[in-house]
Design a protein around this motif. Structure first.
Motif, PDB file in Angstrom:
ATOM      1  N   GLU A   1       0.789  -1.217  -0.071  1.00  0.00           N
ATOM      2  CA  GLU A   1      -0.135  -0.035   0.103  1.00  0.00           C
ATOM      3  C   GLU A   1       0.869   1.071   0.023  1.00  0.00           C
ATOM      4  OE1 GLU A   1      -3.692   2.022   2.575  1.00  0.00           O
ATOM      5  OE2 GLU A   1      -2.840  -0.231   2.971  1.00  0.00           O
ATOM      6  N   VAL A   2       2.056   1.314   0.854  1.00  0.00           N
ATOM      7  CA  VAL A   2       2.941   2.516   0.883  1.00  0.00           C
ATOM      8  C   VAL A   2       3.514   2.483  -0.650  1.00  0.00           C
ATOM      9  CG1 VAL A   2       4.925   2.986   1.883  1.00  0.00           C
ATOM     10  CG2 VAL A   2       3.104   2.351   3.268  1.00  0.00           C
ATOM     11  N   GLY A   3       3.897   1.504  -1.193  1.00  0.00           N
ATOM     12  CA  GLY A   3       4.648   1.645  -2.392  1.00  0.00           C
ATOM     13  C   GLY A   3       3.712   2.288  -3.608  1.00  0.00           C
ATOM     14  N   ARG A   4       2.373   2.311  -3.346  1.00  0.00           N
ATOM     15  CA  ARG A   4       1.550   2.786  -4.348  1.00  0.00           C
ATOM     16  C   ARG A   4       0.859   4.241  -4.043  1.00  0.00           C
ATOM     17  NH1 ARG A   4      -0.643  -0.507  -8.119  1.00  0.00           N
ATOM     18  NH2 ARG A   4      -0.078  -2.670  -8.043  1.00  0.00           N
ATOM     19  N   GLU A   5       1.732   4.919  -3.048  1.00  0.00           N
ATOM     20  CA  GLU A   5       1.032   6.209  -2.769  1.00  0.00           C
ATOM     21  C   GLU A   5       2.401   7.071  -2.811  1.00  0.00           C
ATOM     22  OE1 GLU A   5      -2.785   5.850   0.068  1.00  0.00           O
ATOM     23  OE2 GLU A   5      -0.842   6.560   0.850  1.00  0.00           O
ATOM     24  N   VAL A   6       2.116   8.161  -3.201  1.00  0.00           N
ATOM     25  CA  VAL A   6       3.033   9.345  -3.114  1.00  0.00           C
ATOM     26  C   VAL A   6       2.427  10.575  -2.617  1.00  0.00           C
ATOM     27  CG1 VAL A   6       4.465  10.860  -4.559  1.00  0.00           C
ATOM     28  CG2 VAL A   6       4.349   8.517  -5.172  1.00  0.00           C
ATOM     29  N   THR A   7       3.163  11.229  -1.733  1.00  0.00           N
ATOM     30  CA  THR A   7       2.572  12.270  -0.946  1.00  0.00           C
ATOM     31  C   THR A   7       3.345  13.860  -1.632  1.00  0.00           C
ATOM     32  OG1 THR A   7       2.028  11.114   1.126  1.00  0.00           O
ATOM     33  CG2 THR A   7       2.268  13.467   1.377  1.00  0.00           C
ATOM     34  N   ILE A   8       2.398  14.706  -1.864  1.00  0.00           N
ATOM     35  CA  ILE A   8       3.094  15.911  -2.274  1.00  0.00           C
ATOM     36  C   ILE A   8       2.591  16.935  -1.028  1.00  0.00           C
ATOM     37  CG2 ILE A   8       2.826  17.990  -3.951  1.00  0.00           C
ATOM     38  CD1 ILE A   8       1.857  15.923  -5.969  1.00  0.00           C
ATOM     39  N   GLN A   9       3.820  17.818  -0.745  1.00  0.00           N
ATOM     40  CA  GLN A   9       3.508  18.327   0.504  1.00  0.00           C
ATOM     41  C   GLN A   9       3.770  19.896   0.136  1.00  0.00           C
ATOM     42  OE1 GLN A   9       5.316  17.415   4.538  1.00  0.00           O
ATOM     43  NE2 GLN A   9       6.669  19.270   4.221  1.00  0.00           N
ATOM     44  N   LEU A  10       2.633  20.714   0.488  1.00  0.00           N
ATOM     45  CA  LEU A  10       2.740  22.045   0.120  1.00  0.00           C
ATOM     46  C   LEU A  10       3.109  22.859   1.429  1.00  0.00           C
ATOM     47  CD1 LEU A  10      -0.348  21.747  -2.277  1.00  0.00           C
ATOM     48  CD2 LEU A  10       2.164  21.667  -2.901  1.00  0.00           C
ATOM     49  N   GLN A  11       3.960  23.794   1.520  1.00  0.00           N
ATOM     50  CA  GLN A  11       4.365  24.582   2.473  1.00  0.00           C
ATOM     51  C   GLN A  11       3.141  25.722   2.743  1.00  0.00           C
ATOM     52  OE1 GLN A  11       6.538  23.930   4.849  1.00  0.00           O
ATOM     53  NE2 GLN A  11       7.341  21.994   3.446  1.00  0.00           N
ATOM     54  N   PRO A  12       2.982  26.015   4.013  1.00  0.00           N
ATOM     55  CA  PRO A  12       1.883  27.023   4.476  1.00  0.00           C
ATOM     56  C   PRO A  12       2.138  28.230   3.549  1.00  0.00           C
ATOM     57  CG  PRO A  12       2.736  26.040   6.352  1.00  0.00           C
ATOM     58  CD  PRO A  12       3.581  25.790   5.135  1.00  0.00           C
ATOM     59  N   VAL A  13       0.994  28.804   2.884  1.00  0.00           N
ATOM     60  CA  VAL A  13       1.209  30.275   2.298  1.00  0.00           C
ATOM     61  C   VAL A  13      -0.323  30.602   2.695  1.00  0.00           C
ATOM     62  CG1 VAL A  13       2.813  29.723   0.599  1.00  0.00           C
ATOM     63  CG2 VAL A  13       0.662  29.102  -0.021  1.00  0.00           C
ATOM     64  N   GLU A  14      -0.482  31.868   2.077  1.00  0.00           N
ATOM     65  CA  GLU A  14      -1.849  32.451   1.942  1.00  0.00           C
ATOM     66  C   GLU A  14      -3.056  31.694   1.198  1.00  0.00           C
ATOM     67  OE1 GLU A  14      -1.865  36.196   0.095  1.00  0.00           O
ATOM     68  OE2 GLU A  14      -0.560  36.870   1.528  1.00  0.00           O
ATOM     69  N   GLU A  15      -4.316  31.821   1.874  1.00  0.00           N
ATOM     70  CA  GLU A  15      -5.049  30.825   1.685  1.00  0.00           C
ATOM     71  C   GLU A  15      -5.471  30.681   0.160  1.00  0.00           C
ATOM     72  OE1 GLU A  15      -7.848  27.602   2.421  1.00  0.00           O
ATOM     73  OE2 GLU A  15      -6.491  28.428   3.638  1.00  0.00           O
ATOM     74  N   GLU A  16      -5.465  31.785  -0.449  1.00  0.00           N
ATOM     75  CA  GLU A  16      -5.812  32.041  -1.925  1.00  0.00           C
ATOM     76  C   GLU A  16      -4.669  31.372  -2.714  1.00  0.00           C
ATOM     77  OE1 GLU A  16      -5.860  34.321   0.140  1.00  0.00           O
ATOM     78  OE2 GLU A  16      -8.234  34.914   0.124  1.00  0.00           O
ATOM     79  N   VAL A  17      -3.658  31.840  -2.254  1.00  0.00           N
ATOM     80  CA  VAL A  17      -2.336  30.840  -3.044  1.00  0.00           C
ATOM     81  C   VAL A  17      -2.229  29.217  -2.791  1.00  0.00           C
ATOM     82  CG1 VAL A  17       0.204  31.002  -3.314  1.00  0.00           C
ATOM     83  CG2 VAL A  17      -1.061  33.091  -2.679  1.00  0.00           C
ATOM     84  N   MET A  18      -2.623  29.120  -1.507  1.00  0.00           N
ATOM     85  CA  MET A  18      -2.715  27.398  -1.139  1.00  0.00           C
ATOM     86  C   MET A  18      -3.738  27.034  -1.939  1.00  0.00           C
ATOM     87  SD  MET A  18      -1.436  24.943   0.621  1.00  0.00           S
ATOM     88  CE  MET A  18      -0.567  25.736   1.835  1.00  0.00           C
ATOM     89  N   LEU A  19      -5.040  27.579  -2.182  1.00  0.00           N
ATOM     90  CA  LEU A  19      -6.005  26.661  -3.014  1.00  0.00           C
ATOM     91  C   LEU A  19      -5.396  26.441  -4.456  1.00  0.00           C
ATOM     92  CD1 LEU A  19      -9.062  28.292  -1.656  1.00  0.00           C
ATOM     93  CD2 LEU A  19      -8.297  25.959  -1.175  1.00  0.00           C
ATOM     94  N   SER A  20      -4.821  27.571  -4.794  1.00  0.00           N
ATOM     95  CA  SER A  20      -4.397  27.363  -6.261  1.00  0.00           C
ATOM     96  C   SER A  20      -3.275  26.394  -6.279  1.00  0.00           C
ATOM     97  CB  SER A  20      -3.735  28.827  -6.739  1.00  0.00           C
ATOM     98  OG  SER A  20      -3.281  28.797  -8.053  1.00  0.00           O
ATOM     99  N   ASN A  21      -2.341  26.620  -5.402  1.00  0.00           N
ATOM    100  CA  ASN A  21      -1.220  25.540  -5.274  1.00  0.00           C
ATOM    101  C   ASN A  21      -1.624  24.093  -5.368  1.00  0.00           C
ATOM    102  OD1 ASN A  21       0.724  27.441  -5.560  1.00  0.00           O
ATOM    103  ND2 ASN A  21       1.148  27.364  -3.220  1.00  0.00           N
ATOM    104  N   ILE A  22      -2.806  23.918  -4.597  1.00  0.00           N
ATOM    105  CA  ILE A  22      -3.463  22.359  -4.264  1.00  0.00           C
ATOM    106  C   ILE A  22      -3.993  22.002  -5.602  1.00  0.00           C
ATOM    107  CG2 ILE A  22      -5.389  21.122  -3.266  1.00  0.00           C
ATOM    108  CD1 ILE A  22      -4.783  22.758  -0.814  1.00  0.00           C
ATOM    109  N   ARG A  23      -4.748  22.921  -6.459  1.00  0.00           N
ATOM    110  CA  ARG A  23      -5.244  22.571  -7.956  1.00  0.00           C
ATOM    111  C   ARG A  23      -4.276  22.181  -8.707  1.00  0.00           C
ATOM    112  NH1 ARG A  23      -8.781  26.787  -6.415  1.00  0.00           N
ATOM    113  NH2 ARG A  23      -7.667  28.097  -7.444  1.00  0.00           N
TER     114      ARG A  23
END
Length: 314
Positions: free
Chosen positions: A63-85
């Motif tokens: 299960e672990v080998g089939r997952e990759v995690t993308i970590q996004l550092q804290p920024v302003e909420e609007e920018v964070m939403l854009s980065n997530i998309r």
């Protein structure tokens, strides 16, 4: 017909049953069956525990080998939403990716609650946001290409493949299997020593009978075969008792896990040992352990008898 065979025939006709050299009902026999049962239970419990942990570790690793995690550092909420998309879009465009989705703050709160308590409020902290990437074909997934695209589009992003966790899980599984194998070997060695002492004691107790059998023409192979047959029966009896008790043990452990322990504790135990369900392969393994102990009992008794007869031979 030899004198020995004539004697056996006469005794059989009088008693209407074969005359046993080794008494079928004795305190020593019952005690030995109990000891074999205990050894079998310990062997089966060790095998079953190792089997459950190994299966759980293999499932974790897969299960672990089939997952990759993308970590996004804290920024302003609007920018964070854009980065997530953007991160989700780039991940879904990568070959070998089946699904990419955001791990919301509520999801993170639920994951941390068992360790930090119900009163912990994650919204008061500037924690990184996570995007989970699930792979449907890890063989064609290009990690470096995804990293390059993410660094260009979202400089605050980093990618974790969980390779370190996977290595630790594999190392833990290997350690558990090795430890269980050593424990099983020690239990079998203790079983062999128990059979050796029990057989030697039975031979010493029946020394006069053995001498008489030698005198009337019984061969060492016949005498050893009689003891082997008796101890094989004892091994099967004790093995079946120990095997049945081990199955009952895993059933009770499964019941306690699901019905008695708190939900959080039961979840942690289930993560380590699974559902305490051995399945058909696990039950087949327990049957194999019982058979090995019974055969080991018979072989050990025969070898011990042969050595005893060699030492007392005139």
């Amino acid at each position: 017909m030899s004198k020995f065979n004539q004697l056996l025939t006469t005794l059989s006709l009088k008693s209407k049953t074969p005359f046993p050299i080794v008494p079928r009902q004795s305190i020593a026999g019952r005690t030995l069956a109990l000891l074999v049962g205990i050894m079998t239970f310990l062997s089966c419990a060790t095998f079953g525990s190792v089997y459950l942990v190994q299966n759980s570790a293999l499932a974790w690793s897969s299960e672990v080998g089939r997952e990759v995690t993308i970590q996004l550092q804290p920024v302003e909420e609007e920018v964070m939403l854009s980065n997530i998309r953007t991160a989700i879009s780039l991940a879904q465009q990568s070959p070998g990716v089946g699904r990419a989705f955001e791990l919301t703050l509520e999801d993170s709160q639920d994951l941390l609650t068992p360790w930090l308590g119900e009163k912990f409020d994650i919204s008061t902290f500037n924690v990184p946001r996570l995007v989970i990437v699930q792979l449907n074909n890890p063989a064609v997934f290009d990690l470096e290409a995804l990293k390059t695209k993410l660094v260009t589009a979202v400089p605050e992003a980093s990618v974790d493949t969980h390779a370190l966790w996977q290595q630790q899980l594999n190392a833990m599984a290997g350690t558990v299997v090795l430890s269980g194998t050593l424990a099983l070997a020690l239990i079998l060695a203790a079983t062999v020593l128990t059979i050796v002492f029990a057989t030697s004691g039975a031979m010493a107790t029946n020394r006069e009978i053995v001498d008489v059998l030698h005198f009337i023409g019984a061969s060492d192979n016949y005498i050893a075969g009689a003891f082997q047959e008796r101890f094989l029966a004892i091994g099967l009896q004790g093995g079946l008792i120990g095997g049945a008790m081990s199955i009952l043990f895993f059933f009770i452990a499964s019941t306690i896990t699901n019905a008695v322990l708190p939900v959080q504790s039961a979840t942690q135990v289930e993560l380590l040992f699974g559902q305490f369900t051995l399945g058909w392969f696990g039950l087949l393994g327990l049957i194999l352990v019982v058979a090995v102990i019974a055969i080991l009992t018979a072989i050990t008794s025969r070898i011990t008898v042969h050595r005893f007869l060699t030492q007392v031979a005139p």
